[in-house]
Design an enzyme around this catalytic site. Structure first.
Site, PDB file in Angstrom:
ATOM      1  N   ARG A  80      -7.821  -4.369  -3.240  1.00  0.00           N
ATOM      2  CA  ARG A  80      -7.331  -3.202  -4.006  1.00  0.00           C
ATOM      3  C   ARG A  80      -8.306  -2.963  -5.169  1.00  0.00           C
ATOM      4  NH1 ARG A  80      -2.332  -2.738  -1.708  1.00  0.00           N
ATOM      5  NH2 ARG A  80      -1.555  -4.713  -0.904  1.00  0.00           N
ATOM      6  N   CYS A 130       0.835  -1.219   0.000  1.00  0.00           N
ATOM      7  CA  CYS A 130       0.000   0.000   0.000  1.00  0.00           C
ATOM      8  C   CYS A 130       0.862   1.259   0.000  1.00  0.00           C
ATOM      9  CB  CYS A 130      -0.929   0.020   1.214  1.00  0.00           C
ATOM     10  SG  CYS A 130      -2.074  -1.370   1.248  1.00  0.00           S
TER      11      CYS A 130
END
Ligand code: BEZ
Length: 228
Positions: free
Chosen positions: A127, A44
């Site tokens: 995601r 991330c």
């Protein structure tokens, strides 16, 4: 779960840039609404730095970024500060994330957008990337699992392809980039199909009656979709 062609589900949320009323606050702009699994995690972090690095390029094509995870606001603030102060990745350092990052501890927004996919994780968003047009309609959805960082060339290419398809009423073939040939709408009558195969329909290359392409200059693409 929202689908391509649906109106983007509405929500009000707190973010690192204040309260957001979505999609009302973004009318007239394209938006990339994306989720990430968790703050202070490596994939991330690499993605956030890369999102920040393309923010200006996206702004040039009237596109804004909005991030989300099911972490809280103070975690978001602390993580973004850490990224700016401490992390170097792919030659990027001192990266300031200026786009809003939504806190979604209740998972209300993540649930509305199908970002919680229990087979992958029931406590973290996958995601997800939603491409939402200036009228608030969902135009593309991408999902990646927790273990795979996104491809930012593809995210940018998708925005440009969507806007080009709208501006010129064409479709884009596999691996299209500005400057490559585009696909004209398939012939809708036997007469047009024949005319195309006979070469009577203007500047086109027809691989078969249903598959015709034409040139579209890169400069024309940018002129149509770039602001200013
Ligand atoms: C990461 O961003 O590195 C990550 C987040 C959640 C699970 C696995 C990896």
């Amino acid at each position: 779960m929202p689908r391509i062609g649906d109106a983007a589900p509405e929500f009000t949320a707190i973010s690192t840039q204040g309260t957001i009323n979505f999609p009302q606050d973004y009318q007239g702009s394209w938006v990339i609404l994306f989720s990430h699994p968790a703050d202070f995690t490596p994939v991330c972090t690499s993605e956030f730095m890369t999102f920040a690095s393309i923010e200006e390029k996206l702004a040039e094509v009237n596109t804004k970024l909005v991030g989300l995870s099911i972490d809280g606001l103070y975690s978001h603030i602390a993580w973004l500060r850490t990224i700016k102060e401490k992390v170097t990745f792919n030659g990027m350092s001192n990266v300031e994330v200026k786009f809003p990052l939504i806190e979604d501890i209740t998972m209300e927004v993540a649930s509305k957008y199908g970002m919680i996919q229990p087979g992958e994780s029931s406590t973290k968003a996958v995601r997800a990337v939603f491409f939402i047009d200036p009228k608030g309609m969902i135009r593309t959805i991408l999902y990646y699992p927790l273990s795979v960082g996104r491809n930012f060339d593809e995210i940018y290419r998708t925005v440009v392809a969507l806007q080009t398809a709208d501006a010129f009423s064409i479709a884009t073939p596999a691996d299209w980039r500005p400057g490559s040939d585009v696909i004209v709408p398939t012939a809708g009558s036997c007469g047009v199909a024949k005319a195309r195969m006979d070469g009577d329909e203007g500047e086109m290359t027809c691989h078969d009656w249903f598959f015709c392409t034409k040139k579209l200059d890169e400069a024309e693409v940018w002129k149509a979709i770039k602001k200013n």
